[in-house]
Design a protein around this motif. Structure first.
Motif, mmCIF file in Angstrom:
data_model
loop_
_atom_site.group_PDB
_atom_site.id
_atom_site.type_symbol
_atom_site.label_atom_id
_atom_site.label_comp_id
_atom_site.label_asym_id
_atom_site.label_seq_id
_atom_site.Cartn_x
_atom_site.Cartn_y
_atom_site.Cartn_z
ATOM 1 N N ALA A 105 0.830 -1.208 0.000
ATOM 2 C CA ALA A 105 0.000 0.000 0.000
ATOM 3 C C ALA A 105 0.866 1.261 0.000
ATOM 4 C CB ALA A 105 -0.932 -0.006 1.204
ATOM 5 N N LEU A 106 1.930 1.259 0.779
ATOM 6 C CA LEU A 106 2.847 2.407 0.785
ATOM 7 C C LEU A 106 3.490 2.613 -0.574
ATOM 8 C CD1 LEU A 106 4.592 2.148 4.259
ATOM 9 C CD2 LEU A 106 3.601 4.236 3.293
ATOM 10 N N ALA A 107 3.874 1.523 -1.230
ATOM 11 C CA ALA A 107 4.488 1.620 -2.553
ATOM 12 C C ALA A 107 3.504 2.190 -3.569
ATOM 13 C CB ALA A 107 4.988 0.255 -3.008
ATOM 14 N N VAL A 108 2.256 1.746 -3.515
ATOM 15 C CA VAL A 108 1.228 2.258 -4.431
ATOM 16 C C VAL A 108 0.966 3.737 -4.167
ATOM 17 C CG1 VAL A 108 -1.216 2.093 -5.053
ATOM 18 C CG2 VAL A 108 0.141 0.014 -4.758
ATOM 19 N N ALA A 109 0.848 4.094 -2.899
ATOM 20 C CA ALA A 109 0.549 5.482 -2.534
ATOM 21 C C ALA A 109 1.688 6.422 -2.910
ATOM 22 C CB ALA A 109 0.266 5.581 -1.038
ATOM 23 N N ALA A 110 2.923 5.931 -2.885
ATOM 24 C CA ALA A 110 4.066 6.772 -3.246
ATOM 25 C C ALA A 110 4.028 7.157 -4.714
ATOM 26 C CB ALA A 110 5.370 6.033 -2.928
ATOM 27 N N GLU A 111 3.394 6.332 -5.545
ATOM 28 C CA GLU A 111 3.342 6.600 -6.981
ATOM 29 C C GLU A 111 2.276 7.636 -7.325
ATOM 30 O OE1 GLU A 111 2.530 2.808 -8.596
ATOM 31 O OE2 GLU A 111 4.457 1.942 -8.009
ATOM 32 N N ASN A 112 1.086 7.480 -6.772
ATOM 33 C CA ASN A 112 -0.044 8.356 -7.129
ATOM 34 C C ASN A 112 -0.855 8.723 -5.894
ATOM 35 O OD1 ASN A 112 0.143 8.301 -10.153
ATOM 36 N ND2 ASN A 112 -0.118 6.116 -9.794
ATOM 37 N N PRO A 113 -0.292 9.523 -4.984
ATOM 38 C CA PRO A 113 -1.028 9.841 -3.751
ATOM 39 C C PRO A 113 -2.317 10.602 -3.996
ATOM 40 C CG PRO A 113 0.918 11.235 -3.975
ATOM 41 C CD PRO A 113 1.020 10.185 -5.038
ATOM 42 N N GLY A 114 -2.380 11.347 -5.085
ATOM 43 C CA GLY A 114 -3.575 12.136 -5.376
ATOM 44 C C GLY A 114 -4.784 11.309 -5.741
ATOM 45 N N ASP A 115 -4.571 10.027 -6.066
ATOM 46 C CA ASP A 115 -5.690 9.151 -6.440
ATOM 47 C C ASP A 115 -6.382 8.547 -5.222
ATOM 48 O OD1 ASP A 115 -5.013 9.647 -9.051
ATOM 49 O OD2 ASP A 115 -3.983 7.731 -9.348
ATOM 50 N N LEU A 116 -5.804 8.750 -4.037
ATOM 51 C CA LEU A 116 -6.318 8.123 -2.822
ATOM 52 C C LEU A 116 -6.855 9.149 -1.842
ATOM 53 C CD1 LEU A 116 -3.379 5.606 -2.231
ATOM 54 C CD2 LEU A 116 -5.599 5.098 -3.285
ATOM 55 N N GLY A 117 -7.817 8.713 -1.037
ATOM 56 C CA GLY A 117 -8.353 9.579 0.002
ATOM 57 C C GLY A 117 -7.598 9.477 1.304
ATOM 58 N N ALA A 132 8.921 6.633 2.430
ATOM 59 C CA ALA A 132 8.396 7.828 3.089
ATOM 60 C C ALA A 132 7.011 8.145 2.527
ATOM 61 C CB ALA A 132 9.327 9.014 2.876
ATOM 62 N N PRO A 133 6.011 8.279 3.370
ATOM 63 C CA PRO A 133 4.677 8.618 2.862
ATOM 64 C C PRO A 133 4.639 10.044 2.339
ATOM 65 C CG PRO A 133 4.689 8.695 5.252
ATOM 66 C CD PRO A 133 6.042 8.185 4.842
ATOM 67 N N ASP A 134 3.808 10.265 1.339
ATOM 68 C CA ASP A 134 3.633 11.625 0.825
ATOM 69 C C ASP A 134 3.007 12.475 1.929
ATOM 70 O OD1 ASP A 134 2.180 13.915 -0.486
ATOM 71 O OD2 ASP A 134 3.103 13.018 -2.269
ATOM 72 N N PRO A 135 3.610 13.614 2.283
ATOM 73 C CA PRO A 135 3.080 14.413 3.404
ATOM 74 C C PRO A 135 1.686 14.976 3.161
ATOM 75 C CG PRO A 135 4.823 15.591 2.262
ATOM 76 C CD PRO A 135 4.830 14.198 1.705
ATOM 77 N N ARG A 136 1.245 14.986 1.900
ATOM 78 C CA ARG A 136 -0.105 15.498 1.603
ATOM 79 C C ARG A 136 -1.185 14.450 1.818
ATOM 80 N NH1 ARG A 136 1.306 16.981 -4.387
ATOM 81 N NH2 ARG A 136 2.338 14.960 -4.036
#
Length: 199
Positions: A105-117, A132-136
Protein backbone atom coordinates in the motif's frame (compact mmCIF):
# COMPACT_ATOMS: atom_id res chain seq x y z
CA UNK A 1 -17.28 -14.16 -8.54
CA UNK A 2 -15.35 -10.99 -9.45
CA UNK A 3 -11.92 -11.35 -11.04
CA UNK A 4 -9.53 -9.23 -13.07
CA UNK A 5 -6.57 -10.23 -15.20
CA UNK A 6 -3.05 -9.39 -14.07
CA UNK A 7 0.38 -10.15 -15.52
CA UNK A 8 0.47 -13.13 -13.13
CA UNK A 9 -2.96 -14.58 -13.86
CA UNK A 10 -6.57 -14.07 -12.80
CA UNK A 11 -6.93 -12.40 -9.41
CA UNK A 12 -10.03 -12.64 -7.26
CA UNK A 13 -11.45 -9.93 -5.03
CA UNK A 14 -14.50 -9.41 -2.85
CA UNK A 15 -16.71 -6.37 -2.55
CA UNK A 16 -19.14 -5.96 0.33
CA UNK A 17 -21.61 -3.56 -1.30
CA UNK A 18 -23.15 -0.75 0.75
CA UNK A 19 -26.05 1.43 -0.39
CA UNK A 20 -24.84 5.03 -0.72
CA UNK A 21 -21.52 4.38 1.02
CA UNK A 22 -19.95 7.19 3.02
CA UNK A 23 -16.48 5.96 1.99
CA UNK A 24 -14.73 3.10 0.25
CA UNK A 25 -11.85 1.14 1.82
CA UNK A 26 -9.64 -1.13 -0.30
CA UNK A 27 -7.73 -3.75 1.73
CA UNK A 28 -4.54 -5.60 0.75
CA UNK A 29 -4.09 -8.64 3.03
CA UNK A 30 -0.87 -9.95 4.50
CA UNK A 31 0.98 -13.16 3.66
CA UNK A 32 -1.20 -16.26 3.89
CA UNK A 33 -4.45 -14.31 4.18
CA UNK A 34 -7.22 -13.73 1.66
CA UNK A 35 -10.45 -11.80 1.29
CA UNK A 36 -12.52 -14.50 2.99
CA UNK A 37 -10.92 -13.61 6.32
CA UNK A 38 -12.55 -10.16 6.39
CA UNK A 39 -16.33 -10.76 6.48
CA UNK A 40 -16.56 -9.64 10.10
CA UNK A 41 -14.49 -6.50 9.41
CA UNK A 42 -16.67 -5.62 6.39
CA UNK A 43 -19.90 -6.09 8.37
CA UNK A 44 -18.63 -3.85 11.18
CA UNK A 45 -17.51 -1.11 8.78
CA UNK A 46 -20.95 -1.02 7.20
CA UNK A 47 -22.74 -1.00 10.55
CA UNK A 48 -20.51 1.64 12.13
CA UNK A 49 -20.03 4.05 9.27
CA UNK A 50 -21.52 2.83 5.94
CA UNK A 51 -18.00 2.13 4.64
CA UNK A 52 -17.80 -0.26 1.68
CA UNK A 53 -14.92 -2.76 1.74
CA UNK A 54 -13.07 -4.23 -1.23
CA UNK A 55 -10.40 -6.89 -0.54
CA UNK A 56 -7.92 -8.59 -2.85
CA UNK A 57 -6.90 -12.23 -2.85
CA UNK A 58 -3.13 -11.90 -3.29
CA UNK A 59 -1.71 -14.07 -6.10
CA UNK A 60 -1.63 -17.68 -4.91
CA UNK A 61 -4.08 -17.05 -2.05
CA UNK A 62 -7.82 -17.58 -1.79
CA UNK A 63 -9.33 -17.90 -5.27
CA UNK A 64 -6.52 -16.12 -7.12
CA UNK A 65 -4.17 -17.88 -9.49
CA UNK A 66 -0.49 -18.07 -8.59
CA UNK A 67 2.04 -19.79 -6.36
CA UNK A 68 1.08 -19.61 -2.65
CA UNK A 69 4.77 -19.91 -1.73
CA UNK A 70 5.77 -16.91 -3.87
CA UNK A 71 3.48 -13.90 -3.37
CA UNK A 72 5.68 -11.78 -5.65
CA UNK A 73 7.97 -8.79 -5.52
CA UNK A 74 6.75 -5.45 -4.21
CA UNK A 75 6.58 -4.18 -7.80
CA UNK A 76 4.39 -7.16 -8.78
CA UNK A 77 2.19 -6.79 -5.71
CA UNK A 78 1.83 -3.05 -6.36
CA UNK A 79 0.80 -3.75 -9.96
CA UNK A 80 -1.85 -6.19 -8.68
CA UNK A 81 -3.08 -3.59 -6.18
CA UNK A 82 -3.38 -1.01 -8.95
CA UNK A 83 -5.41 -3.57 -10.90
CA UNK A 84 -7.85 -3.85 -8.02
CA UNK A 85 -8.03 -0.07 -7.65
CA UNK A 86 -8.94 0.06 -11.34
CA UNK A 87 -12.02 -2.04 -10.56
CA UNK A 88 -13.17 0.25 -7.74
CA UNK A 89 -15.95 2.57 -8.85
CA UNK A 90 -15.60 5.16 -6.07
CA UNK A 91 -13.40 8.23 -6.45
CA UNK A 92 -10.43 8.59 -4.06
CA UNK A 93 -10.84 5.38 -2.05
CA UNK A 94 -8.81 4.86 1.11
CA UNK A 95 -6.16 2.16 0.66
CA UNK A 96 -5.37 -0.18 3.54
CA UNK A 97 -2.70 -2.84 3.91
CA UNK A 98 -1.93 -5.41 6.57
CA UNK A 99 1.69 -6.59 7.05
CA UNK A 100 3.06 -7.29 3.54
CA UNK A 101 -0.05 -5.52 2.29
CA UNK A 102 1.04 -2.42 4.23
CA UNK A 103 4.37 -2.39 2.36
CA UNK A 104 2.47 -2.75 -0.91
CA UNK A 105 0.00 0.00 0.00
CA UNK A 106 2.85 2.41 0.78
CA UNK A 107 4.49 1.62 -2.55
CA UNK A 108 1.23 2.26 -4.43
CA UNK A 109 0.55 5.48 -2.53
CA UNK A 110 4.07 6.77 -3.25
CA UNK A 111 3.34 6.60 -6.98
CA UNK A 112 -0.04 8.36 -7.13
CA UNK A 113 -1.03 9.84 -3.75
CA UNK A 114 -3.57 12.14 -5.38
CA UNK A 115 -5.69 9.15 -6.44
CA UNK A 116 -6.32 8.12 -2.82
CA UNK A 117 -8.35 9.58 0.00
CA UNK A 118 -5.97 8.24 2.64
CA UNK A 119 -3.84 5.31 3.70
CA UNK A 120 -4.33 2.85 6.59
CA UNK A 121 -1.41 0.62 7.66
CA UNK A 122 -1.89 -2.36 9.99
CA UNK A 123 0.90 -4.46 11.51
CA UNK A 124 3.44 -2.54 9.44
CA UNK A 125 6.74 -4.43 9.05
CA UNK A 126 10.23 -2.92 9.23
CA UNK A 127 10.76 -2.98 5.46
CA UNK A 128 7.89 -0.53 5.01
CA UNK A 129 9.83 2.14 6.89
CA UNK A 130 12.15 2.47 3.89
CA UNK A 131 9.28 4.26 2.13
CA UNK A 132 8.40 7.83 3.09
CA UNK A 133 4.68 8.62 2.86
CA UNK A 134 3.63 11.63 0.83
CA UNK A 135 3.08 14.41 3.40
CA UNK A 136 -0.11 15.50 1.60
CA UNK A 137 -1.73 12.11 2.14
CA UNK A 138 -3.28 11.39 5.54
CA UNK A 139 -1.99 8.11 7.00
CA UNK A 140 -3.24 6.03 9.93
CA UNK A 141 -1.00 3.32 11.38
CA UNK A 142 -2.61 0.82 13.77
CA UNK A 143 -0.22 -1.46 15.61
CA UNK A 144 -0.23 -3.97 18.45
CA UNK A 145 2.11 -3.05 21.28
CA UNK A 146 3.06 -6.72 21.63
CA UNK A 147 3.56 -7.40 17.92
CA UNK A 148 6.43 -9.92 17.65
CA UNK A 149 6.49 -10.13 13.85
CA UNK A 150 6.76 -6.37 13.41
CA UNK A 151 8.04 -4.84 16.68
CA UNK A 152 6.40 -1.51 17.38
CA UNK A 153 9.58 0.42 18.28
CA UNK A 154 10.54 0.67 14.61
CA UNK A 155 7.11 2.03 13.69
CA UNK A 156 7.20 4.52 16.55
CA UNK A 157 10.43 5.97 15.17
CA UNK A 158 9.10 6.00 11.61
CA UNK A 159 5.84 7.75 12.52
CA UNK A 160 7.74 10.29 14.63
CA UNK A 161 9.70 11.28 11.50
CA UNK A 162 6.54 11.72 9.40
CA UNK A 163 4.02 14.18 10.76
CA UNK A 164 1.29 13.03 8.36
CA UNK A 165 1.09 9.64 10.11
CA UNK A 166 -1.32 9.11 13.00
CA UNK A 167 -0.12 6.13 15.09
CA UNK A 168 -2.63 4.23 17.25
CA UNK A 169 -1.18 1.62 19.61
CA UNK A 170 -3.13 -1.23 21.19
CA UNK A 171 -1.94 -2.78 24.46
CA UNK A 172 -2.01 -6.56 24.84
CA UNK A 173 -2.32 -6.97 21.08
CA UNK A 174 -0.08 -8.67 18.54
CA UNK A 175 0.30 -8.63 14.77
CA UNK A 176 -3.15 -9.48 13.41
CA UNK A 177 -5.22 -6.69 14.93
CA UNK A 178 -8.38 -7.31 12.92
CA UNK A 179 -8.67 -10.82 14.38
CA UNK A 180 -7.59 -10.24 17.98
CA UNK A 181 -9.64 -9.39 21.10
CA UNK A 182 -9.06 -5.66 20.43
CA UNK A 183 -10.57 -5.94 16.94
CA UNK A 184 -13.76 -4.01 17.75
CA UNK A 185 -11.82 -1.02 19.03
CA UNK A 186 -9.40 -1.17 16.10
CA UNK A 187 -12.27 -1.35 13.61
CA UNK A 188 -14.06 1.58 15.27
CA UNK A 189 -10.88 3.66 15.18
CA UNK A 190 -10.33 2.85 11.50
CA UNK A 191 -13.94 3.66 10.61
CA UNK A 192 -13.86 7.00 12.43
CA UNK A 193 -10.51 7.93 10.85
CA UNK A 194 -11.60 6.96 7.32
CA UNK A 195 -14.73 9.12 7.53
CA UNK A 196 -12.65 12.08 8.72
CA UNK A 197 -10.08 11.53 5.96
CA UNK A 198 -12.60 11.49 3.12
CA UNK A 199 -14.33 14.60 4.44
Amino acid sequence: MPYFDSARGRLHYRRWSVDSPAATLVLLPGTGQHSGHYHRFATALERLARIELWTLDTAGQGLSEGDPEAPGTIDELAADARGLLGEVTAAAPVLMGHSLGAVTALAVAAENPGDLGGLVLCGTPRRATEIAPDPRLPVLAVHGADDRRAPIDVIRLWTARHGSVDLREYADAGHDLLHEPVRQRVTADIAEWVLAAVR
